[in-house]
Motif scaffolding. Structure first.
Motif, PDB file in Angstrom:
ATOM      1  N   ARG A 138     -24.690 -11.956  12.273  1.00 46.10           N
ATOM      2  CA  ARG A 138     -23.273 -11.909  11.886  1.00 46.10           C
ATOM      3  C   ARG A 138     -22.849 -13.339  11.563  1.00 46.10           C
ATOM      4  N   LYS A 186     -16.347 -15.621   3.741  1.00 44.42           N
ATOM      5  CA  LYS A 186     -16.197 -14.234   4.176  1.00 44.42           C
ATOM      6  C   LYS A 186     -17.286 -13.863   5.184  1.00 44.42           C
ATOM      7  N   THR A 187     -16.916 -13.048   6.177  1.00 45.75           N
ATOM      8  CA  THR A 187     -17.863 -12.643   7.229  1.00 45.75           C
ATOM      9  C   THR A 187     -18.556 -11.339   6.869  1.00 45.75           C
ATOM     10  N   PHE A 188     -19.882 -11.329   7.044  1.00 43.28           N
ATOM     11  CA  PHE A 188     -20.697 -10.122   6.826  1.00 43.28           C
ATOM     12  C   PHE A 188     -21.713  -9.993   7.957  1.00 43.28           C
ATOM     13  N   TYR A 197     -23.224  -5.638   5.374  1.00 38.46           N
ATOM     14  CA  TYR A 197     -22.339  -4.656   5.990  1.00 38.46           C
ATOM     15  C   TYR A 197     -21.043  -5.342   6.421  1.00 38.46           C
ATOM     16  N   LYS A 198     -19.944  -4.611   6.260  1.00 36.23           N
ATOM     17  CA  LYS A 198     -18.691  -5.083   6.845  1.00 36.23           C
ATOM     18  C   LYS A 198     -18.736  -4.793   8.343  1.00 36.23           C
ATOM     19  N   GLU A 199     -17.928  -5.475   9.112  1.00 33.57           N
ATOM     20  CA  GLU A 199     -17.991  -5.357  10.565  1.00 33.57           C
ATOM     21  C   GLU A 199     -17.794  -3.925  11.027  1.00 33.57           C
ATOM     22  N   GLU A 200     -16.775  -3.249  10.455  1.00 28.18           N
ATOM     23  CA  GLU A 200     -16.496  -1.879  10.894  1.00 28.18           C
ATOM     24  C   GLU A 200     -17.648  -0.939  10.549  1.00 28.18           C
ATOM     25  N   GLN A 201     -18.353  -1.199   9.436  1.00 26.95           N
ATOM     26  CA  GLN A 201     -19.503  -0.375   9.059  1.00 26.95           C
ATOM     27  C   GLN A 201     -20.646  -0.546  10.060  1.00 26.95           C
TER      28      GLN A 201
END
Length: 444
Positions: free
Chosen positions: A61, A108-110, A131-135
């Protein structure tokens, strides 16, 4: 739609896709649902850059720490970025994905998931998925199924069709009282969770239920088979053939003592007055297949037909090529045919005619061997390769194609002899317990 419905009733499966499924031995909804994943992909918790110690699949992350660069190496397009977390940074590379240059917004965070390896003394991540965090949080709690597929198919497509089938068909539980006694999952719940497990714990419970079912049905079917075939006489008198010795002498290596002993067991059965029901057990590579070929050759030289049934079309084709080569080496000319689900109707009809007339002496194939249209002239031997999803029901259906033919079952599953006696009952058991010094060009 029910379990016997053809796959083409599912949305998105036309004749072309159906042919791909036939290569896997799948034609009905029931067969689709019984095609379990070979493995599962789990999404582990992210690791810090500083904690990477060995090559392999990891998730990190972090943020895009520098503007991504798109460069070219011949026809190859390479996007390079720097991923950074609170402990350090790592180079990330993508190939033939130029559009990522716009996706990778600076800062941006991935969640980056891919294989890491050392490159010029530094760690680099190759072709990771974003992936996005929620994914990713959702994926962490799941096990994604991975299937053994043929070219032109994907895990995503397979999962979609299985999910669609589960919504359309009813799965009755035929072991209601027994499953409650042993605290097993309901059958429908087990099928859903073998394909779409919510977590590892439910996956284990789903496996427990389905393994229980396999043993339960296997024992029932074997009891039925035993009852119908106990000490019965056959109508296929046979005698010794000199070609068998010539065949064995022309092999590219000598048979092991274990192979010779098992062949003598099989030959003795074929020469006797009673129907053979024999299990050959041996590790992969122990040489079970050459014993099966000897039995098929012996049967055909005596004027009868033999059928060799295997789980996949690939294996059937491999055995066909091997047998044709081995027979031609010693000047034996006989008609050997292949019969599989993916063949055209014209091709199938020709093989049907060959089998019915007796022109075909040996036929190899998958479940297509016991379809109603297949009529044998004098089927005397059925050889089956006991593998995943290839059960007693299929063997019994093929046996019924002849007048109580001999049955030879091959299994690579290591079963203790006492358990084998319980499971296989009246089947005589032969064990190949040593590996050849040189491997056959035949794949078990």
């Amino acid at each position: 739609m029910n379990l016997d419905s053809r796959l083409t009733q599912l949305k998105g499966i036309g004749e072309k896709i159906a042919v791909l499924f036939e290569k896997l031995g799948i034609e009905t909804i029931e067969e689709l649902l019984a095609y379990y994943p070979k493995d599962y992909e789990t999404y582990e918790k992210p690791v810090f850059v500083r904690d990477i110690k060995e090559e392999g699949m990891v998730t990190i992350r972090g943020i895009v720490a520098a503007p991504p660069i798109l460069r070219h190496s011949g026809k190859l397009q390479i996007v390079t970025a720097i991923l950074q977390d609170e402990t350090g940074s790592i180079q990330v590379n993508w190939f033939q994905m130029p559009y990522l240059k716009k996706t990778l917004t600076l800062g941006k965070t991935f969640y980056f998931r891919g294989k890491v390896r050392t490159k010029n003394g530094f760690w680099a991540m190759e072709q990771p998925k974003l992936y996005k965090e929620e994914q990713y949080i959702i994926l962490e709690k799941q096990c994604q199924p991975k299937y053994l597929l043929t070219k032109g198919m994907t895990d995503q497509g397979m999962s979609g069709w299985i999910g669609q089938a589960l919504e359309e068909v009813f799965l009755p539980d035929y072991l209601e009282e027994i499953r409650e006694k042993y605290h097993l999952l309901p059958y429908e719940e087990a099928i859903k969770n073998i394909h779409f497990p919510k977590n590892k714990e439910i996956l284990i419970k789903a496996r427990e239920r389905l393994v229980f079912d396999e043993f339960f049905l296997f024992i029932l079917a074997m009891k039925k088979l035993k009852t119908s075939q106990r000490a019965s006489y056959h109508s296929f008198p046979m005698e010794e053939k000199v070609e068998i010795e010539r065949f064995m002498n022309c092999l590219p290596y000598s048979l092991t003592k274990a192979q010779k002993k098992v062949w003598e067991d099989v030959k003795k059965d074929l020469l006797s007055s009673f129907v053979m029901n024999r299990l050959i057990q041996g590790d992969v590579g122990s040489g079970k297949t050459v014993v099966a070929i000897l039995a098929l050759l012996f049967t055909s030289l005596n004027g009868y037909q033999g059928a060799f049934m295997v789980p996949t079309e690939v294996l059937a084709k491999q055995h066909l090529e091997s047998m044709e080569t081995l027979f031609s080496n010693i000047g034996i000319q006989m008609k050997i045919d292949l019969l599989t689900g993916s063949m055209t109707q014209k091709e199938k009809k020709q093989v049907y005619d060959n089998i019915k007339s007796g022109k075909t002496k040996i036929v190899l194939g998958t479940h297509a061997l016991f379809q109603e249209k297949v009529v044998y002239k004098n089927l005397a031997l059925v050889v089956t390769d006991e593998q995943h999803r290839f059960g007693v029901r299929q063997r019994e259906a093929l046996s019924e194609k002849g007048e109580d033919p001999h049955v030879l079952v091959m299994s690579a599953t290591p079963i203790p002899r006492t358990l084998a006696i319980i499971l296989y009952g009246d089947l005589h058991i032969s064990v190949i317990d040593e590996l050849p010094a040189l491997r056959l060009p035949i794949k078990n």
